[in-house]
Structure formats: structure tokens, C-alpha cells
Design a protein around this motif. Structure first.
Motif, short mmCIF file in Angstrom:
data_model
loop_
_atom_site.label_atom_id
_atom_site.label_comp_id
_atom_site.label_asym_id
_atom_site.label_seq_id
_atom_site.Cartn_x
_atom_site.Cartn_y
_atom_site.Cartn_z
N GLY A 177 -5.85 13.52 -4.40
CA GLY A 177 -5.88 12.88 -5.90
C GLY A 177 -5.14 11.75 -6.40
N THR A 178 -3.92 11.73 -5.65
CA THR A 178 -2.97 10.80 -5.90
C THR A 178 -3.68 9.51 -5.42
OG1 THR A 178 -1.12 12.33 -5.50
CG2 THR A 178 -0.61 9.96 -5.31
N VAL A 179 -4.17 9.77 -4.13
CA VAL A 179 -4.69 8.40 -3.42
C VAL A 179 -5.81 7.76 -4.09
CG1 VAL A 179 -5.86 7.48 -1.41
CG2 VAL A 179 -4.00 9.21 -1.05
N LYS A 180 -6.72 8.53 -4.78
CA LYS A 180 -7.94 8.26 -5.53
C LYS A 180 -7.44 7.45 -6.75
CE LYS A 180 -12.51 9.77 -6.46
NZ LYS A 180 -13.31 11.06 -6.45
N LEU A 184 0.66 -1.13 0.06
CA LEU A 184 0.21 0.13 -0.02
C LEU A 184 1.03 1.26 0.11
CD1 LEU A 184 -2.61 1.60 0.40
CD2 LEU A 184 -2.67 1.16 2.81
N ALA A 185 1.89 1.40 0.94
CA ALA A 185 2.78 2.68 0.83
C ALA A 185 3.52 2.71 -0.35
CB ALA A 185 3.81 2.25 2.02
N ARG A 186 3.91 1.42 -1.12
CA ARG A 186 4.46 1.70 -2.34
C ARG A 186 3.28 2.20 -3.49
NH1 ARG A 186 7.31 -3.49 -1.27
NH2 ARG A 186 5.83 -4.38 -2.93
N THR A 187 2.56 1.53 -3.54
CA THR A 187 1.37 2.08 -4.32
C THR A 187 1.15 3.57 -4.43
OG1 THR A 187 0.52 -0.11 -4.01
CG2 THR A 187 -0.99 1.64 -5.21
N LEU A 188 1.21 4.26 -3.06
CA LEU A 188 0.94 5.43 -2.83
C LEU A 188 2.06 6.31 -3.04
CD1 LEU A 188 -1.38 5.48 0.63
CD2 LEU A 188 -2.10 5.88 -1.70
N GLY A 189 3.40 5.68 -3.38
CA GLY A 189 4.42 6.34 -3.85
C GLY A 189 5.24 7.13 -2.63
#
Lengths: 260, 260, 260, 260, 260, 260
Positions: free
Chosen positions: F153-156, F114-119
Motif C-alpha cells: 500500500g505504501t509503495v503504491k 526512490l528510497a526516500r520517497t518510500l520512507g
């Protein structure tokens, strides 16, 4: 002269208090540490008949495995067997000492004697508690491989049982675990230790079926008969340690339950 | 066409859910209410062998006294007997219904059948729960006064036990209480009701001694043998209520425990 | 000839068992129902000194308010005061009966006697439990309006206390509640009933301050002195009911606590 | 300028939080860490009168032993004394800090001060908790051997009690334990440590009798009087640490309970 | 002149205390019954901003749905939002009253207002508690049959939500249950009552899936938006009952949570 | 040939059992260790639709994050979704393995993905449990400082959510914590670790307000969307470890909850 406290100290040297379970009640449960002792009666249980036998014998102490008081007493009256026993002991000046789960677990105690009585070899503690002197509830050992039927005969004869109840796990007997009294809750431990056969007592219906499903030969040889072998051993040790004291094994105590 | 739900409704008419203990698990424990039923297998226990017998018979339903699931299941795998049973039932499309403490307590259930099987007269509920239909766990009734030894013979023969365990309370047999399965906790109730003899199962060492001290003839005739008499009665009732369904009593199920 | 069971039945007629709290232990706590009784010793507590006095008196029964056994006993040995008491009673053949919270709550019991001893008028139960015979823990009644200081004098004199502890609630004394022994937890009930003054015992620091903040005169007259007035009343009743029995009030029992 | 947080930090340096019991409530219980402090009022309890005194004094902080909030508050209204206290503190901008069981247990705290006030020699912690700074609840020390009566006089005078309650254990006074407030539960520890005399408070009837049976001189000198000696000591320490702050001991706070 | 106690009495006439859950905290949670009231601020929550708004308004009372204190307070300091709120109220002399689960359950309360706001017809209590005035948590009623999508639009508009979360149960909307706040635990009750759609808040992942599997349209319209409609209704009632008091609805209070 | 036991062993090498919470249920929850596996279906949940997809695919194993059985099952019938799922798996011979809180906590598991997916950069465990391989529930890392709106916006986008719910803590986003699923109870830990922003799911009304009062940007991105990113990662790992097995990600599984 020997006092109750001397014999208590000796018994707790061979079956230390820290080996007893938390819920257990062991040690001096009736009477007086300062009582002088000339005669001791040893029995599995401090039942009313045993108390009467001690009184008739003129003993000042009874030593048993099971505790005189298990459920803490809200009264001491002759309405109950336990009340009558305490009243008799107090009236006659008899003290009562017991070693229960500490005697089950200690090296040389109930379960080692049971294992030896059944002729097991290479006797070991199942799941020992580590420490200076490792201890634990059950023992295991080996016998020459044999059909279950032959081993049942050995059990019955060596423990002098009237009868046995058992379930056939479908395997020959080679590695046997023992747990005197109601130890059937230890079935999974015994299987994990590689045993094929388990001798214990007070087994319930669903536990016989569990053993059946798990492929374990499970033998219920009776609570009395799996624990009573320790009585003469304990009596002999006390007699040896206290040469000035007459140590007697109860003649009246036996199992009240019979087979038909 | 008969469905599982029809048979469930019928069983709960003769052994109503409100008669089950709070901790119990009764009713449809596996399968589907909408399943069409042409063959039913009836047995005391839904053990693996019984499930296999049902599958081989082509039955769509097993009806038992003991529940398929007692401890709620955290998994359903072939590592355990209960997991294998559920997997087999699901694979073969077999539903499982049981009536446990509701069948013990209902009039005409486990304990009435046991009392009748032992030939008791004037059968009554020990401590009935009041209501439209009074119910309760244990039953009591009378027999012609006789020595314990004669009554033991009757018990063994009528219940087809291999063996019995008992304690002699020192009284002749006249008023007998029965509690199929593990009912020895009801000893005081039975004495208060004026009984001299109690037939039950799964009795423990200290309970035999309690009976001895209280002067009660206590007979452990085995969990299976004290409850199994209800099985043909239950099977006959279902067969009568559902003439289009073939009802069969398990041939493989028996007691796994033996006497020696 | 009078038996222990006769006196027990009588005591439970004036202080019925159902009036005792659930956690309490009342009735025959030591000895035998069938014991013949010629002499009874009555005291607030069945302490060791009282047991010894009974033995010296040749009494076969002691009747007390507090129970011989409160925490159920895990052993009966001379290591503890309670063990020594039980051993002495059993050795000397003395039975022990008590009526505790049933005697507190019954009409004519501990608290009615306390209220009368303090000279209250129009005595009523605080929060009575409804029933054929209403009962309850505390009592309340009126006195002619007076300053607290005067009432303290009355309490000290009538209960024969060495000393008192109290907090001044800032009000004259008119409506007084009483609760013998440790009843300070009932402070809110007493206030809600409109009392200005409360006599009880074993009061703690924060409870004195609560009374202060609530404007209640709170008087700690000691556990012994607030309950002991019932002893002669109880003794007189037993003597009247059993003319063939010699009833004696303990001469040795008193409060061990003193003021300085 | 001194802030509440500075005084809090100082108090927790002399009575560290880890010395408080788990159930306790200590530290800043009302107000604001950032509040500037010019005047502090010190008292045993943060009762309503003490809060009023602080307001009249213009203090911004009260420091007490007992906590402002003990039972967590479900409301803050003027229906209760504690509600009125909190409302007054908030309205007047006064913060409240306390050190309770941490101050009881810390070296130099409540119990060391009590022991010194009574003139004990060789003061030690009873059953110290090991650590960098050992601590514990009770203290013990010696006095020149003397009859109990003489020691009672010393206690009364040095603690300025109106009265005392005590039981005579039948021994002269030589080794004395102290536990300010309600410490009578520590009686066995104190005996095991070899003490003959114990000064504490809030003792109950059965505890006086236990002491009597165990042969311990037990003196109840009152909760307030056994703890209050720490107040001037604590006030002096704060005054020394914060020369710019005016530290005052409450003039209105005293014990509400009196002897008669 | 109107006092806090007058308004409290009125609120507890429309939302009686006995309708509150046992775990709840309702009534006067801060301040004084005797306070004179000229201005009241009404809001869903007594958060810090609402307290500040009341102070700026010069209100002497805030009336809210949620309680000022939920977890009983161990301290009242400006380290926490709740501490700052209590400090502000006490400093400014503002009292705080709330009606929580009693307002949820009473006829005309939170859930009746929610049902009316959504335009339901034939509004009934789901599982009413019997009594003089039946009450209960959830309400249900009907709407003209419509696709879920249309009903979602109605919900969003009538409750003025920014967004909704929902699961489509695969059925048109006809019979709707509502439970303001976190009522998703009532899903089975709502289904048993024959509803196809349920509007509530604080729904968790597995509860959405449960609704999906059970075929229930489940709509999470937010805790604030499902409960806030009661605020103007409550304000209007108070204003009508107390014409001399200025009643204002909080302008600053809103939902802090937003959709993106 | 690959067996269920091989894949189980592999999964428990990357998500060891000791990393699971005590209350959790992980591992092989349905089927047989000896089952040969040629096709695996991987999904977040073992819901009914996923079981059906596995059956249609001819898979012998499903691997999921959430457990098939969470509340231990008292029955296995088609009255419930979980009963239907178990029946289908047993009928079709499909086993079910899951890694739940062990996969949440292990390095490279749910929360690292999850952390990586959110950058996030410099990803660390919040409050790691020490050991050979440190592990823990939540992760934290940094992003270039940005306004909350941009980060939303990034999260979504990165989690492919339909919608988000959030509270604005009044700070720019720089240090972000993540906890897939219902981790809002970890809010204080996250603040103590210095984070300004927290992405989790299943947040309740009062938790949004707590975040608001504490100044934390709190984002509820949905239980499914914060955990589902681990599914393709887990599938890829299994595919790489077992080249002979076809590994497929569920096509039917998605979030049932929608925004409006």
C-alpha cells in the motif's frame, strides 16, 4: 669477430623490444644468431631487390625497418616476392634483422629523425608512455610561423619527395606534429596537443576531409620519404658500434611510387 | 508534385538496394518521404558546405554518393561536422538520399562512368555477380596499346586531377581495370582477369610495392576524381526523370586534398 | 624432363585439394614449381632429419603427408627445428610438397591403405561426403569374428608397432573402423555406423573411458604407425607415374616415441 | 556427528578453491551439505562403478579428484554414464565432493605426491604463483644421474604402470619435472627450468617430436597412474581429520586402458 | 504397459523436435526411457512444488512446457531449487519430459490454444515456416470490432488473470496477434501483418512506449496466464492416447506473481 | 547569460560521467553548447511528446534521465519516433542533455530519491564502488517491521502507481532494497546484503519464481514510477543553480502503460 647476435643485441638496446606494438614482428626474422658478420646492408625494406643487393655485396646481414615477414607465412615458394626473398637469404646465408614500431617509438628513432630532418625545434613526444625511458609514436615541435605554402616547400626539399598531397587547414604553420608512415589515425591526438600541422603518410580521402573540417594542415609526404631518413642514422650507429664491420646503405632501394 | 519518395524510388530503380554491401548505409538517411521537392542538389559528398549550398539554393533534397551517416551517430551536436550537417538539414527541412556501393556496382553507375570517362573499349564487369542484372564493383576494358606515360596523361586530363601517384609495372598499357574510390584490395582479381593497369584511389605504401612485385601498373588518381564523374550523369538522369524538378550540381564541392 | 609442377599436379589428381579441411595447409609449401626433379624422397613427416637425408641423397623434392609449415611462420631462423628445415631446403634447392587431410580422405589414401593393411573386408567410407568421387575421413570393414586379444595381435604385427594401448569394450571384434592419426573425436560416428572396434591414435584418458562406457573396443596404435603405411603406396604411385624420376622412401624416418 | 559440509571445509583447507583454474568445477557437485557422513569412499574418478561401490558400501559421500560434472549437464537420464551416476547418487542419498586443479596445484597435492612417489629430491614448484602459500601445477626435483632406461624402470615400478610411452631426448636423467595428467603443454616451462626429463600423460604425436627436437626425455606414464598416487594420501588425511568416519579407497577403480 | 519412451514419442509426434529453437532444451531431461508409467502429472513448470506433488501422487512422469534444466547444470545439490528438484525426481524414480518452443510453434500448441481461448476467428500463423506441416511462433485472428476496453475484459476473464498491463494504441480491436510468454520482440512482425492488437507477456518499459509510438494495442497478460491454457489440452491428449495411464493436472502449480 | 554548456557542467557535477556504465550514452546528445538558455523542460524521457511540449513552451533545452539516442542512429527521418524527435529539436533549436546511469548511481540521484520517497531509514548503497565519492546502483534501508500487504500500500501510494506486480517471499518487510528501472538482475546482491524485500521494475516470469524460491518479497512497481520521483528533484536543483532560467517539469509525460 662480430656475430648476428651482437648486432641484434645492439639494435635492441637502442630500440627495445617492449616498445614494439603487440601485433608487430621484430628482431631476427631470418638466419642464424651465430653467423659471423663482416658486411651489413641497411635499408628501409627487405624487398627482393635489397636481398639481391646484399647477396651481390657479399653481406651476411640485412638490417631494415619493415619486417621481412609481416603476415605469418603459410609457404616459402618462388610464387611470391616474400617467398623469393626468404629463399634467396637462406641460399646465400644472409640473416635479416628489423626494428619496426620499436624504432618508430624509441627516442632517437624514426620520428625523432623525421622531426629533426624537417627542422623542428623543442621536439617532444606526443602522448609519451611513461617509464625509465619515455617513448611514443609521434613527435611535435615548432617552426617560425609561416604560411603553409612555405612549409610545404621545406618538407618536399628536406625529405626529397617528388610530390606531396595535402589539405589546407586554413592556419599558418607554427606547431608541427610528425608521424612517419601511416599515422593519420593520430589526428585527434595531434589536435589535442595544440598542433596546427601534421606530416604523415598513406592518408585516405575521408581523413583529408576530417582534417579539413577540424582545421588541421595535413600533409601526406609518402610512407617511404617520411621513414627513410632514419636509414643513414641507423647505419651510422651500427658502423660506430662495430668498427670491424662494413656497413652500407642500400643503393637500389627507393620508393616505387611516383607522382605525375 | 514530386516527393522525396518518388526520387528515392527512382534512384533505387537504377541502383537497387540489394547491390549495396551489407555494411553500407544507403537510401533516405535524413528527412521525410512526404516532403515535396522542387529543387535537388547533387554532389559526391553530403559535407557541411554542400548542406549549406542546398540551404542557400532553397533545395529540399540533396542526393549524394557517400552516406550522410556512416558510423551510426551517438549524438547530433554542433561539436562535429556531421552533427552540424544534420542540424542544418533538419532546420532547413532538407532531406538527404544517397546511393553508395549500390551505385558503385550497378550497370551505368560509378565504375561504368569512370571506365567510359577514361575512354575504355569493350567495357566489362570484373567478376560479375550473376542475376537478372549482373553487377559488380570493378570494370575493365581495352585501350590502344601505349606506353604508361601516355596513359597517365589521359587519366589526369580526363579526370581533371591536379596530380597522380603511380607505380610502373614495367608493361605497356592495353587492358585497364578501374575501381573508383578505395579499391586497391581488388589487385589480385584484376591481375587474374588479365589486366596490366589498374586505376583506383587511396592506395597504401605496401600496396604500391605489391603492384610493383606483381608487374601491375597501379595508378592512384584520387578518391574524389575517380568517383566524381558519376555526379553529372546522376544529375542528368534525375533531371530527365523528373522534368518538374530543378536539378543542380554542387558548385562548391571539390576535393579538399591538393598536390604540391 | 619432370618438374615439381608435374608431380604436384599428379599428387593433386590422386588427393584433390577440395578434399582437404579448411584449416589445413597442403600443396607446394617450399621451393619452386619450375625446379627440375630427378630424385624424390617420400616420408610421413618433413622433419629436419628427412630434409638432411634428402640433401645427402641429392633429391630436389620431398613429398610428405604432414605439412612442412602448420602454424604459419613468423620467422625462419635456426632457433627452431622448422626454421632449420626451411633454411636447409632453400640452401639445397629442395622443394617440399605435401598431401595431408586430402590424402586422409581420398579413396586409396591414408585410411583405405590402413584398412587394407589391417585385412578388413568390404571396406566402406564412414559418413561419405557425396560428389563425383565420394570421400571421407574414416573407413570401416569386417573381419571374421574373433576375440579382441587376437585382433590386437594382428594390429601390432601388421602395423609393426612396438606397443599398443587399448580399452576392452567387452565385445568380440567383427566390424572395425579405422582413422589414422588423431581421430578419436569420431567415436560416436563409428558407433552409430555399427562398429564394435576402432583403431586410431593420440587417444586421451577420458576418451578411453568414454569408449569403455559406450562398449567400444578402442585401440590406440600410434599416430606414426597408423599413417605410415600410406608412404610406400604413395612412393610406388609416383614412381609409376614418373619413370624418369628416382623415388626413394626415407630410411631415417621412424617414430621417435617408444614403449617400455 | 560429521556432516558433508565439515569434510568439504576440510578438503578446501588443504586444496583451497582459489588454486583451481577458472574453467574447473570443484567442491560439492552433488547432494547435500547437511547430510550426516559415517562412511566415505575415495577414488580418482566418480565413474559409475565407483558410485555403485559407494552404494554397496553404504557410504554417504564420495571424494574424488576428477569432477562428477565437467561439461555442464543439459539432462540427467540413464542414456549416459554421467546421468546414471547422478541418478544413482541421488537415489541412494550419496553426496559427491571433488578437488581437481586445486588438488593438482596445492602443496602436498597430486604433483607433490607424484614427485615423492618417483623418489625425487629437493622438490620444488615449477613457476610458483606467489602468495601466502605458493602453489603451481608442476613439480621438479633431482635424482642421482642415471641412464634413461634405468629411470624408466623406476617410473614403471613406482607408479605400477602396465606400460609407458616415451621419447629419448639423448641425455642422462638428472633433473626431473612431473605433471600428473595431461600437462605436456608445459614442456617449454620445464626446459626453461633446466630439467632434462618430464613425466606426464596424454602426450600427442607432435608433442613427442617436439620433445625429441628439443632434447627432452618425455615420458607418458598414463593419466591414471600419474594421478592415482594422491588417492591413498587424500584418504589418509580425511581419516585422520575425521576419526569417527570410515574412509575407504575404491577397490574397483583402476585404469580402463591397457598396453599390448 | 506404457513406458516413458512411448509418451515421449507421442509428445514429439504432436510437437516435433525440429520445431524447437536451437538454444532450447526439450525432450527427456530426467529419468529413464524404460520406466513403466501408470500416472502422469502435467504442469506448465517442473518447479519444486510440482515435483513434490508428483511424488505424493505416486506419478512416474511429469510432463511440462518449460524445461527442468535450462542453464546447463554445473552441480546437483540441495543448495538450489533446481538441484532439489532433480534430487527429488531421481530419489523417487520420476522422469521428466518437456515440450517448450516446439509446443509453442506446432499447430495446435501453446499459441493456437491461446488464440482459441481468446475467441479469435480465422486463426493463422504469423510468418509461418514452410514445410510439410507449416509452423511458427505467433498466431493472429479476428474479433468483431470493439473498443480496447471491452477486449481487455475478455482477455482477463478468459485467461483468468488477476490483472493486466497494457498500452492503448489508439485504435479499436479487430485483428489480434498472440504470443504466449515473452514474445514482445515480435512487435514489428505483428504490425507488418496488419494487426492492431497484440497479447503477450514480460513486456518491458521501452517496448510499451514503442507500441505506443507505433499505434499498437499491446497487452501483457502474464507469462503464466498466456501459456497455461495449453496444459489441460496437453493433458487431455495424453490421456486419450494412453487410456491405461492416469493423467492429472497439477493442483498446486499457479502463478507466483500477483497484482495489487 | 546561461548557456547549455553551463547547465551541462552543473549536471555532470552532480552526476559525474565516470559513474555512467560503459555502454551508456550520456551528456549533450543534441544541439549546441553555445545555445543561450532561458527555459528548460525536465522529464524522465525525451519522447516525441516531450519534444513537442518543449517547442510549444519555447524552451531551448530539455533535460532527461533516459538518453535521446540509445541505439546509435543510422538515419534521422520521420519514419521513426526517434527521427521525428531529433528533427523537431534541430528545427526548433532545442538542445538535449541527459544523465542516465550516472544519475542512477550518484548519491542523491534516482535511487536515493526512490528510497526516500518510500520512507526508508538508514539508507545505504548496496555494494558501493569505493572512491572519493562512493556510488552504486541500488540502495537499501529499513522500515518498521510490517506485513507485506501494508508495505505494498505504501509503495503504491507514494509512487502513485496504478498497479503493482509482486511475489510474496513469505517474510515480513523490514529491510528493503530499491533499484529504479530494470534492476531485477541484482536479486542475489540484495539477498546477500540481508534484505527481505526488493522494489524494482520490468521483472520477468522466471525472475518472480527465482524470488519466490529464494524467499524474497519482489515488487515490480513499474519503470516509470520507480524512476520518475527524481524528476522534480532534478528540476529543483537546476532551478536553484540557475535563477535566471525558468525550469519546468513536463506536464504531458507520464507512463503509457496501464493496469486493468
Amino acid at each position: 669477430m662480430t656475430k648476428v647476435s651482437d648486432i641484434l643485441k645492439y639494435i635492441e638496446s637502442i630500440a627495445p623490444r617492449h616498445m614494439a606494438e603487440n601485433w608487430d614482428n621484430v628482431g631476427l626474422l631470418c638466419g642464424s644468431r651465430n653467423q659471423t658478420v663482416t658486411k651489413v646492408l641497411v635499408a628501409l625494406d627487405p624487398f627482393e631487390g635489397v636481398c639481391r643487393e646484399a647477396a651481390e655485396l657479399g653481406a651476411e646481414l640485412i638490417v631494415t625497418h619493415h619486417p621481412l615477414i609481416f603476415m605469418p607465412a603459410k609457404s616459402v615458394t618462388d610464387d611470391t616476392s616474400i617467398g623469393r626473398s626468404i629463399m634467396m637469404l637462406c641460399r646465400e646465408g644472409i640473416s635479416a634483422i628489423n626494428a619496426h614500431t620499436n624504432l618508430d617509438q624509441t627516442p632517437g628513432g624514426v620520428n625523432d629523425v623525421l622531426a629533426r630532418t624537417l627542422g623542428l625545434h623543442d621536439i617532444q613526444i606526443v602522448n609519451p608512455v611513461a617509464g625509465d625511458v619515455p617513448y611514443g609514436l609521434m613527435r611535435m615541435g615548432t617552426v617560425p610561423e609561416q604560411p603553409l605554402d612555405r612549409f610545404l616547400g621545406t618538407v618536399k626539399e628536406s625529405l626529397r619527395c617528388d610530390g606531396l598531397r595535402f589539405v589546407d587547414g586554413g592556419k599558418p604553420v607554427r606547431k608541427v606534429a610528425v608521424g612517419g608512415g601511416a599515422c593519420s589515425g593520430g589526428m585527434m591526438e595531434v589536435l589535442d596537443a595544440g598542433c596546427d600541422t601534421f606530416v604523415t603518410a598513406d592518408v585516405k580521402y575521408n581523413q583529408f576531409w576530417d582534417a579539413h573540417d577540424l582545421g588541421l594542415n595535413l600533409i601526406d609526404a609518402g610512407h617511404f620519404h617520411t621513414e627513410n631518413p632514419v636509414v643513414p642514422v641507423l647505419a651510422a650507429k651500427i658502423a660506430e658500434a662495430f668498427p670491424d664491420v662494413a656497413v652500407k646503405i642500400s643503393e637500389t632501394h627507393h620508393d616505387c611510387m611516383k607522382y605525375y
